[in-house]
Write a protein that holds these residues in place. Sequence first.
Motif, PDB file in Angstrom:
ATOM      1  N   LEU A  55       0.833  -1.205   0.000  1.00 46.26           N
ATOM      2  CA  LEU A  55       0.000   0.000   0.000  1.00 46.26           C
ATOM      3  C   LEU A  55       0.864   1.251   0.000  1.00 46.26           C
ATOM      4  CD1 LEU A  55      -2.773  -1.114   2.522  1.00 46.26           C
ATOM      5  CD2 LEU A  55      -3.082  -0.659   0.075  1.00 46.26           C
ATOM      6  N   CYS A  56       1.929   1.237   0.775  1.00 41.79           N
ATOM      7  CA  CYS A  56       2.822   2.392   0.807  1.00 41.79           C
ATOM      8  C   CYS A  56       3.448   2.633  -0.564  1.00 41.79           C
ATOM      9  CB  CYS A  56       3.909   2.190   1.867  1.00 41.79           C
ATOM     10  SG  CYS A  56       3.331   2.393   3.567  1.00 41.79           S
ATOM     11  N   ASN A  57       3.804   1.559  -1.267  1.00 38.45           N
ATOM     12  CA  ASN A  57       4.350   1.701  -2.628  1.00 38.45           C
ATOM     13  C   ASN A  57       3.316   2.325  -3.556  1.00 38.45           C
ATOM     14  OD1 ASN A  57       6.774   0.533  -1.858  1.00 38.45           O
ATOM     15  ND2 ASN A  57       6.175  -1.533  -2.509  1.00 38.45           N
ATOM     16  N   ALA A  58       2.077   1.818  -3.466  1.00 37.69           N
ATOM     17  CA  ALA A  58       1.013   2.317  -4.340  1.00 37.69           C
ATOM     18  C   ALA A  58       0.648   3.758  -4.019  1.00 37.69           C
ATOM     19  CB  ALA A  58      -0.218   1.426  -4.211  1.00 37.69           C
ATOM     20  N   PHE A  59       0.798   4.144  -2.760  1.00 38.38           N
ATOM     21  CA  PHE A  59       0.416   5.490  -2.333  1.00 38.38           C
ATOM     22  C   PHE A  59       1.578   6.485  -2.396  1.00 38.38           C
ATOM     23  CE2 PHE A  59      -2.868   3.378   0.712  1.00 38.38           C
ATOM     24  CZ  PHE A  59      -3.672   3.068  -0.370  1.00 38.38           C
ATOM     25  N   SER A  60       2.725   6.039  -2.969  1.00 45.14           N
ATOM     26  CA  SER A  60       3.912   6.914  -3.087  1.00 45.14           C
ATOM     27  C   SER A  60       4.282   7.526  -1.735  1.00 45.14           C
ATOM     28  CB  SER A  60       3.671   8.019  -4.117  1.00 45.14           C
ATOM     29  OG  SER A  60       3.357   7.484  -5.379  1.00 45.14           O
TER      30      SER A  60
END
Length: 286
Positions: A55-60
């Motif tokens: 999720l952190c990757n997807a949310f930059s």
Amino acid sequence: MLPRRALGRQLRKMRLREGISQSGAARVAEISPQSYGRLEDGLKTKITDLAMNALCNAFSSTDEERLLVLDLAQTIRKSAGYDGAWWLSKSAVPGDFRDFIALEETATQIFSWETCIVPGLLQTREYRRALLWAEYPEMPTPEVEASLDVVMRRQELLSKTDLHFEGLIAESVLTTVVGGAAVLADQLSHLLEASRRPNVALRVVGRNAKDQVGVVTGPFVLFDLPPLPISRLRQAPVVYVEGCFGRIYLDHESKVAEYARIRERLRRAAYSEEVSAELVLEALKE
């Protein structure tokens, strides 16, 4: 409960910033949309570091945001069992009060404002017994004693050197007879003794104080919490308010900030610790 809500708010903030739907976030975390919705709502659902990193990757996410998310996730998993916390085995502790004891055990500073009674961490056993009988006159004696044991166990916190307890009470508390004159006298003596602890501050807000904000606000407890264990990021304080509709825990920034302002007003309105001790002694003599 509180770390889950903090995690949900953080994920929602990052997701909305990136313009991603909840369904899209659920696909990233490889969970159902319903489970992801529960995650953002701060409700109980499985939380893994793999899903949080995805999720952190997807949310930059920034490095700091990622640290915060993973730290909260670890705190949630750890608190799920409270690591063998003593109060879980006590039937005298209601389920909705376990969060309060967990906050007491975790806090670095506890501020308590009371308008009618002595704060729980400063109550004698007999004073507390009289309060229980007033609230639950039909409670069986074994249940009363079990509840009193819990209160006494909670008070062991005051021996912790890394905890500061600040109790402010309305002046009328000193003369409100709970359990009879002897019980009140013993309670007042205990207040004097407890106030001598280096990590305990007891102050009285007088009847004639110019600022009576505490009367309008009513009793509350404000917990200042330590930094998260890994990232060392600051945890938001939590306010506890108890009313006729149950126990309420507030951790929203704006609401906590308002109670923090009320705390400062109460501090300014209160007598010094020295004058407060004199008032307690005067009430004891009477």
